[in-house]
Design a protein around this motif. Sequence first.
Motif, PDB file in Angstrom:
ATOM      1  N   UNK A 128       0.826  -1.212   0.000  1.00  0.00           N
ATOM      2  CA  UNK A 128       0.000   0.000   0.000  1.00  0.00           C
ATOM      3  C   UNK A 128       0.858   1.259   0.000  1.00  0.00           C
ATOM      4  N   UNK A 129       1.926   1.216  -0.751  1.00  0.00           N
ATOM      5  CA  UNK A 129       2.838   2.349  -0.854  1.00  0.00           C
ATOM      6  C   UNK A 129       2.272   3.399  -1.810  1.00  0.00           C
ATOM      7  N   UNK A 130       2.672   4.658  -1.625  1.00  0.00           N
ATOM      8  CA  UNK A 130       2.252   5.737  -2.503  1.00  0.00           C
ATOM      9  C   UNK A 130       3.213   5.862  -3.692  1.00  0.00           C
ATOM     10  N   UNK A 131       4.279   5.127  -3.687  1.00  0.00           N
ATOM     11  CA  UNK A 131       5.293   5.211  -4.742  1.00  0.00           C
ATOM     12  C   UNK A 131       4.757   4.950  -6.151  1.00  0.00           C
ATOM     13  N   UNK A 132       3.841   4.006  -6.370  1.00  0.00           N
ATOM     14  CA  UNK A 132       3.332   3.827  -7.739  1.00  0.00           C
ATOM     15  C   UNK A 132       2.695   5.094  -8.310  1.00  0.00           C
ATOM     16  N   UNK A 133       2.014   5.853  -7.479  1.00  0.00           N
ATOM     17  CA  UNK A 133       1.430   7.113  -7.932  1.00  0.00           C
ATOM     18  C   UNK A 133       2.532   8.083  -8.360  1.00  0.00           C
ATOM     19  N   UNK A 134       3.595   8.146  -7.584  1.00  0.00           N
ATOM     20  CA  UNK A 134       4.728   9.006  -7.934  1.00  0.00           C
ATOM     21  C   UNK A 134       5.401   8.524  -9.217  1.00  0.00           C
ATOM     22  N   UNK A 135       5.507   7.215  -9.381  1.00  0.00           N
ATOM     23  CA  UNK A 135       6.113   6.672 -10.602  1.00  0.00           C
ATOM     24  C   UNK A 135       5.296   7.073 -11.823  1.00  0.00           C
ATOM     25  N   UNK A 136       3.968   7.023 -11.712  1.00  0.00           N
ATOM     26  CA  UNK A 136       3.103   7.408 -12.827  1.00  0.00           C
ATOM     27  C   UNK A 136       3.255   8.899 -13.122  1.00  0.00           C
ATOM     28  N   UNK A 137       3.265   9.726 -12.076  1.00  0.00           N
ATOM     29  CA  UNK A 137       3.389  11.178 -12.280  1.00  0.00           C
ATOM     30  C   UNK A 137       4.713  11.538 -12.937  1.00  0.00           C
ATOM     31  N   UNK A 138       5.807  11.055 -12.392  1.00  0.00           N
ATOM     32  CA  UNK A 138       7.116  11.396 -12.954  1.00  0.00           C
ATOM     33  C   UNK A 138       7.332  10.737 -14.311  1.00  0.00           C
ATOM     34  N   UNK A 139       6.830   9.533 -14.483  1.00  0.00           N
ATOM     35  CA  UNK A 139       6.923   8.877 -15.792  1.00  0.00           C
ATOM     36  C   UNK A 139       6.124   9.625 -16.839  1.00  0.00           C
ATOM     37  N   UNK A 140       4.948  10.103 -16.474  1.00  0.00           N
ATOM     38  CA  UNK A 140       4.140  10.899 -17.392  1.00  0.00           C
ATOM     39  C   UNK A 140       4.823  12.203 -17.760  1.00  0.00           C
ATOM     40  N   UNK A 141       5.462  12.843 -16.789  1.00  0.00           N
ATOM     41  CA  UNK A 141       6.195  14.080 -17.087  1.00  0.00           C
ATOM     42  C   UNK A 141       7.352  13.803 -18.038  1.00  0.00           C
ATOM     43  N   UNK A 142       8.103  12.755 -17.784  1.00  0.00           N
ATOM     44  CA  UNK A 142       9.246  12.426 -18.645  1.00  0.00           C
ATOM     45  C   UNK A 142       8.771  12.076 -20.047  1.00  0.00           C
ATOM     46  N   UNK A 143       7.697  11.297 -20.149  1.00  0.00           N
ATOM     47  CA  UNK A 143       7.156  10.934 -21.457  1.00  0.00           C
ATOM     48  C   UNK A 143       6.682  12.170 -22.211  1.00  0.00           C
ATOM     49  N   UNK A 144       5.974  13.055 -21.526  1.00  0.00           N
ATOM     50  CA  UNK A 144       5.489  14.282 -22.144  1.00  0.00           C
ATOM     51  C   UNK A 144       6.650  15.132 -22.646  1.00  0.00           C
ATOM     52  N   UNK A 145       7.702  15.235 -21.852  1.00  0.00           N
ATOM     53  CA  UNK A 145       8.880  16.000 -22.248  1.00  0.00           C
ATOM     54  C   UNK A 145       9.521  15.401 -23.500  1.00  0.00           C
ATOM     55  N   UNK A 146       9.663  14.087 -23.527  1.00  0.00           N
ATOM     56  CA  UNK A 146      10.297  13.434 -24.671  1.00  0.00           C
ATOM     57  C   UNK A 146       9.451  13.557 -25.934  1.00  0.00           C
ATOM     58  N   UNK A 147       8.125  13.533 -25.792  1.00  0.00           N
ATOM     59  CA  UNK A 147       7.260  13.683 -26.954  1.00  0.00           C
ATOM     60  C   UNK A 147       7.330  15.110 -27.493  1.00  0.00           C
ATOM     61  N   UNK A 148       7.407  16.105 -26.610  1.00  0.00           N
ATOM     62  CA  UNK A 148       7.423  17.507 -27.029  1.00  0.00           C
ATOM     63  C   UNK A 148       8.805  17.979 -27.463  1.00  0.00           C
ATOM     64  N   UNK A 149       9.845  17.237 -27.136  1.00  0.00           N
ATOM     65  CA  UNK A 149      11.217  17.679 -27.406  1.00  0.00           C
ATOM     66  C   UNK A 149      11.506  17.959 -28.884  1.00  0.00           C
TER      67      UNK A 149
END
Length: 90
Positions: A50-71
């Motif tokens: 019941x860790x909150x880490x998966x939510x953080x992984x999704x948020x940071x992964x989404x930011x990184x993916x968005x950055x790479x798509x817009x680059x």
Amino acid sequence: MAMRRIYSEIKGKKVKELPAYIKSTFSVETVKTSVRKSLDNYNDKYIQTSSVDPLLHICFGGMAFSYLVALPNERRHLEHQQHAKEHGGH
């Protein structure tokens, strides 16, 4: 770590031995097994606790993916701006 292990195994092989090694190491079944094992480990480490880490992984992964798509688009804009600056354009 996995890349280090693969590198150390490849390092001792001859060039003629590499295709057979790569074919056996990266076969469909081996990759499926490895992915399944990784997902099971992730589930045990984060989901079952019941860790909150998966939510953080999704948020940071989404930011990184968005950055790479817009680059590429951003790079085009910067190149156009630099070209306009050099040639006195708008």
